[in-house]
Design a protein around this motif. Structure first.
Motif, PDB file in Angstrom:
ATOM      1  N   GLU A 365      16.950   8.117  22.476  1.00 19.79           N
ATOM      2  CA  GLU A 365      16.406   9.140  21.619  1.00 19.79           C
ATOM      3  C   GLU A 365      16.450  10.614  22.344  1.00 19.79           C
ATOM      4  O   GLU A 365      16.466  11.685  21.721  1.00 19.79           O
ATOM      5  CB  GLU A 365      15.160   9.060  21.020  1.00 19.79           C
ATOM      6  CG  GLU A 365      13.847   8.905  22.115  1.00 19.79           C
ATOM      7  CD  GLU A 365      12.595   8.762  21.451  1.00 19.79           C
ATOM      8  OE1 GLU A 365      11.505   8.823  22.329  1.00 19.79           O
ATOM      9  OE2 GLU A 365      12.326   7.955  20.373  1.00 19.79           O
ATOM     10  N   LEU A 366      16.404  10.425  23.583  1.00 17.46           N
ATOM     11  CA  LEU A 366      16.632  11.702  24.430  1.00 17.46           C
ATOM     12  C   LEU A 366      18.089  12.148  24.713  1.00 17.46           C
ATOM     13  O   LEU A 366      18.213  13.091  25.233  1.00 17.46           O
ATOM     14  CB  LEU A 366      15.823  11.419  25.829  1.00 17.46           C
ATOM     15  CG  LEU A 366      14.458  11.227  25.805  1.00 17.46           C
ATOM     16  CD1 LEU A 366      13.839  11.001  27.356  1.00 17.46           C
ATOM     17  CD2 LEU A 366      13.836  12.279  25.220  1.00 17.46           C
ATOM     18  N   LEU A 367      18.989  11.296  24.144  1.00 20.58           N
ATOM     19  CA  LEU A 367      20.322  11.635  24.629  1.00 20.58           C
ATOM     20  C   LEU A 367      20.862  12.842  23.945  1.00 20.58           C
ATOM     21  O   LEU A 367      21.556  13.588  24.549  1.00 20.58           O
ATOM     22  CB  LEU A 367      21.253  10.482  24.082  1.00 20.58           C
ATOM     23  CG  LEU A 367      22.751  10.664  24.272  1.00 20.58           C
ATOM     24  CD1 LEU A 367      23.015  10.788  25.687  1.00 20.58           C
ATOM     25  CD2 LEU A 367      23.712   9.668  23.626  1.00 20.58           C
ATOM     26  N   GLU A 368      20.523  12.931  22.614  1.00 22.02           N
ATOM     27  CA  GLU A 368      20.804  14.357  22.023  1.00 22.02           C
ATOM     28  C   GLU A 368      20.297  15.439  22.570  1.00 22.02           C
ATOM     29  O   GLU A 368      20.940  16.725  22.960  1.00 22.02           O
ATOM     30  CB  GLU A 368      20.465  14.311  20.606  1.00 22.02           C
ATOM     31  CG  GLU A 368      20.967  13.400  19.686  1.00 22.02           C
ATOM     32  CD  GLU A 368      22.683  13.479  19.766  1.00 22.02           C
ATOM     33  OE1 GLU A 368      23.059  14.364  19.667  1.00 22.02           O
ATOM     34  OE2 GLU A 368      23.186  12.255  19.699  1.00 22.02           O
ATOM     35  N   THR A 369      18.994  15.471  23.230  1.00 22.30           N
ATOM     36  CA  THR A 369      18.336  16.475  24.088  1.00 22.30           C
ATOM     37  C   THR A 369      19.285  16.543  25.400  1.00 22.30           C
ATOM     38  O   THR A 369      19.503  17.815  25.625  1.00 22.30           O
ATOM     39  CB  THR A 369      16.936  16.298  24.354  1.00 22.30           C
ATOM     40  OG1 THR A 369      16.269  15.945  23.111  1.00 22.30           O
ATOM     41  CG2 THR A 369      16.382  17.582  25.164  1.00 22.30           C
ATOM     42  N   ALA A 370      19.577  15.538  25.974  1.00 23.10           N
ATOM     43  CA  ALA A 370      20.329  15.858  27.284  1.00 23.10           C
ATOM     44  C   ALA A 370      21.611  16.414  26.917  1.00 23.10           C
ATOM     45  O   ALA A 370      22.061  17.255  27.991  1.00 23.10           O
ATOM     46  CB  ALA A 370      20.660  14.434  27.859  1.00 23.10           C
ATOM     47  N   MET A 371      22.342  16.121  26.013  1.00 24.97           N
ATOM     48  CA  MET A 371      23.608  16.653  25.632  1.00 24.97           C
ATOM     49  C   MET A 371      23.549  18.145  25.361  1.00 24.97           C
ATOM     50  O   MET A 371      24.460  18.764  25.807  1.00 24.97           O
ATOM     51  CB  MET A 371      24.177  15.846  24.682  1.00 24.97           C
ATOM     52  CG  MET A 371      24.738  14.634  25.092  1.00 24.97           C
ATOM     53  SD  MET A 371      25.694  14.343  26.226  1.00 24.97           S
ATOM     54  CE  MET A 371      27.240  15.054  25.895  1.00 24.97           C
ATOM     55  N   ALA A 372      22.551  18.551  24.605  1.00 26.05           N
ATOM     56  CA  ALA A 372      22.428  19.860  24.195  1.00 26.05           C
ATOM     57  C   ALA A 372      22.059  20.709  25.642  1.00 26.05           C
ATOM     58  O   ALA A 372      22.606  21.991  25.748  1.00 26.05           O
ATOM     59  CB  ALA A 372      21.261  19.993  23.305  1.00 26.05           C
ATOM     60  N   LEU A 373      21.272  20.089  26.241  1.00 25.71           N
ATOM     61  CA  LEU A 373      20.926  20.929  27.401  1.00 25.71           C
ATOM     62  C   LEU A 373      22.171  21.014  28.492  1.00 25.71           C
ATOM     63  O   LEU A 373      22.461  21.947  28.974  1.00 25.71           O
ATOM     64  CB  LEU A 373      19.741  19.919  28.402  1.00 25.71           C
ATOM     65  CG  LEU A 373      19.493  20.607  29.822  1.00 25.71           C
ATOM     66  CD1 LEU A 373      18.684  21.898  29.316  1.00 25.71           C
ATOM     67  CD2 LEU A 373      18.333  19.610  30.148  1.00 25.71           C
ATOM     68  N   HIS A 374      23.130  20.040  28.477  1.00 27.72           N
ATOM     69  CA  HIS A 374      24.212  20.056  29.252  1.00 27.72           C
ATOM     70  C   HIS A 374      25.187  21.095  28.645  1.00 27.72           C
ATOM     71  O   HIS A 374      25.720  21.651  29.453  1.00 27.72           O
ATOM     72  CB  HIS A 374      24.896  18.787  29.413  1.00 27.72           C
ATOM     73  CG  HIS A 374      26.399  18.614  29.855  1.00 27.72           C
ATOM     74  ND1 HIS A 374      27.541  18.796  28.996  1.00 27.72           N
ATOM     75  CD2 HIS A 374      26.887  18.600  31.144  1.00 27.72           C
ATOM     76  CE1 HIS A 374      28.416  18.881  29.760  1.00 27.72           C
ATOM     77  NE2 HIS A 374      28.196  18.897  31.000  1.00 27.72           N
ATOM     78  N   GLU A 375      25.543  21.139  27.315  1.00 30.06           N
ATOM     79  CA  GLU A 375      26.118  21.878  26.605  1.00 30.06           C
ATOM     80  C   GLU A 375      25.820  23.583  26.844  1.00 30.06           C
ATOM     81  O   GLU A 375      26.517  24.427  27.482  1.00 30.06           O
ATOM     82  CB  GLU A 375      26.368  21.591  25.504  1.00 30.06           C
ATOM     83  CG  GLU A 375      27.489  22.552  24.508  1.00 30.06           C
ATOM     84  CD  GLU A 375      27.523  22.094  23.023  1.00 30.06           C
ATOM     85  OE1 GLU A 375      28.310  23.037  22.275  1.00 30.06           O
ATOM     86  OE2 GLU A 375      27.226  21.081  22.596  1.00 30.06           O
ATOM     87  N   ALA A 376      24.492  23.584  26.860  1.00 27.07           N
ATOM     88  CA  ALA A 376      24.065  24.990  26.874  1.00 27.07           C
ATOM     89  C   ALA A 376      23.992  25.610  28.489  1.00 27.07           C
ATOM     90  O   ALA A 376      24.427  26.672  28.568  1.00 27.07           O
ATOM     91  CB  ALA A 376      22.621  25.058  26.547  1.00 27.07           C
ATOM     92  N   ALA A 377      23.895  24.832  29.447  1.00 24.36           N
ATOM     93  CA  ALA A 377      23.823  25.160  30.840  1.00 24.36           C
ATOM     94  C   ALA A 377      25.348  25.474  31.180  1.00 24.36           C
ATOM     95  O   ALA A 377      25.225  26.400  31.965  1.00 24.36           O
ATOM     96  CB  ALA A 377      23.105  24.176  31.604  1.00 24.36           C
TER      97      ALA A 377
END
Length: 491
Positions: A365-377
């Motif tokens: 469930e944290l994958l989407e948050t991780a991917m969003a964090l990666h993309e934004a950073a």
């Protein structure tokens, strides 16, 4: 220019230094794009007026390098890292090729012995490692001495040290300090046996630490399974008939173990070598490395990534989190690396491995948050300028999807890293010229010589960090301190 001293080297492959304090010129040899630190000891100067004697200026120049930012302490043939280009190679082999084609134990052989094994060599090595995975029955009592909620890394660190008490044959303090440095067939055989024991028992000790938390009986390592499948079996078997760990999970764990097997002279590896340079037994040296890995700036980082993602909660909160990072109100975990100034080459393999695991476990469930964090950073100029690309610590998402508790993540780092620690330890034991104990220098900036003052004549030194912090006692301690008894006094 002043009167030159005797040259330390000749030819173009050297460094010319002019000491402006004295005007003297020195020539220092360059080998493998490095200069020997001891060459600077010959650069001496007289004390200047007002200079502290503790600077030891007349004993030669020292090289200051807080945190070992640019100090090479040994010559190694094991692992090569190019942080600018994002390259990691074991004994010359790109990590990408090994992750695709090799296995953890085959790569372990490569790291320890210097070449990929033949079929017979691989079979012998893997058979010995798995054969030596069983621990003495007394170990069960040792593990049960820990509380049920003890941190598994504390247990594992203690267990490696405990293990050494069983093998007096591997202790240079008992068998002579040249036990591992002689390089004779007998010495090499003793060394190899300890390597088998430590790699083989690493998974067993880790699984026992895991089952302490579960309150379960310990499991004897099974036969016929791979290194990681055996590990999963020892953690999860609960009496089922013909129990077989999922092959996808075993393979994923094997790849992650391979990726984590070595990473040159990181903090824990350096700790192993520092400890090992005293010629202590290898079990104690590995225990020291495990203790170093325990820290949140090292092995605890992948646990920190998950805790960070949990705190963010959802992709919609990523922008606010990154703004807090820029203001230094929050810490960004899983991005950036002490060595890599571009993407960590292991991170790409981790992502591919994650996809395979998520196919059978479902996406975390944290994958989407991780991917969003990666993309934004990766789109933010602040992080681009600072070269904060994702690193291998995001493998915690895989561990979480596989059902491992957060505080077990560092253990999953320590088990494979035993291989790298042993490879570097073995190399140091067999290096040309023998082993010299590691003894760094310091720059003393404390008080000069002072005379002892009787206690009744001293003035109190106050201030934060200048005096010990009192403990607030409660319960039995408080009552005891208020009581009177023979030999004691009421406070």
């Amino acid at each position: 220019m002043g009167q030159p001293t005797k040259n330390l080297a000749s030819g173009d492959n050297s460094l010319t230094i002019r000491d402006n304090r004295t005007g003297k010129v020195y020539t220092v040899p360059i080998q493998d794009n490095s200069v020997p630190a001891t060459s600077f000891k010959s650069i001496i100067a007289p004390f200047q007026e007002g200079e502290r004697a503790e600077n030891e200026t007349d004993k030669g120049l020292r090289v200051a390098d807080k945190g070992y930012l640019n100090t090479a302490v040994l010559r190694s043939e094991i692992t090569f890292i190019d942080g600018e280009a994002g390259i990691l190679r074991y004994r010359g082999y790109p990590i990408e090729q090994l992750a695709l084609k090799s296995s953890h134990l085959e790569s372990a052989y490569l790291l320890v012995y210097g070449s990929l094994p033949t079929q017979n060599q691989r079979k012998t090595f893997e058979t010995e490692v798995m054969h030596h995975s069983v621990v003495h029955a007394d170990a069960a009592q040792f593990f049960r001495s820990f509380r049920y909620d003890a941190h598994p890394m504390a247990i594992l660190t203690s267990a490696f040290a405990y293990l050494g008490s069983y093998y007096s044959e591997a202790n240079p303090s008992l068998k002579g300090q040249t036990l591992f440095t002689k390089g004779t067939p007998e010495s090499l055989a003793i060394m190899d046996k300890q390597i088998y024991r430590l790699i083989g028992k690493a998974t067993t000790l880790a699984a026992m630490a895991y089952r302490v938390r579960q309150g379960r009986e310990f499991v004897i390592p099974p036969t016929g399974l791979s290194y990681t499948a055996s590990f999963l079996y020892q953690m999860d078997y609960h009496g089922q008939t013909n129990y077989q760990p999922n092959p996808v999970l075993a393979k994923a764990l094997d790849i992650l173990f391979l990726l984590h097997a070595d990473h040159e002279l990181n903090a824990s590896c350096t700790t192993v070598l520092q400890t090992g340079s005293s010629l202590v037994d290898p079990f104690s040296a590995i225990a020291a490395g495990c203790a170093s890995l325990y820290g949140p700036l090292h092995g605890g980082a992948n646990e920190a990534v998950i805790r960070m993602l949990i705190s963010i909660e959802s992709p919609k909160n990523v922008p606010a989190f990154l703004e807090a990072v820029k203001k230094r109100e929050k810490v960004l975990s899983g991005f950036g690396h002490r060595v890599y100034k571009t993407s960590d080459p292991r991170s790409f393999i981790v992502r591919k491995t994650a996809d395979e695991v998520f196919k059978i476990t479902g996406k975390d469930e944290l994958l989407e948050t991780a991917m969003a964090l990666h993309e934004a950073a990766m789109k933010d100029e602040y992080f681009i300028k600072r070269r904060l690309a994702p690193n291998v610590d995001f493998c915690g998402l895989i561990y979480r999807a596989m059902g491992f508790p957060l505080d077990f993540f560092p253990v999953l780092f320590a088990v494979p890293r035993v291989v790298g620690w042993l490879a570097h330890w073995r190399q140091m034991m067999l290096q040309e010229g023998g082993v010299k104990i590691w003894r760094p220098r310091q720059m003393y900036v404390g008080a000069g010589q002072r005379d002892y003052v009787p206690v009744e004549e001293r003035e109190a030194v106050e201030g934060q960090g200048k005096t010990p912090t009192p403990v607030v006692h409660s319960g039995m301690s408080k009552r005891t301190m208020l009581a009177t008894f023979e030999g004691g006094a009421k406070l």
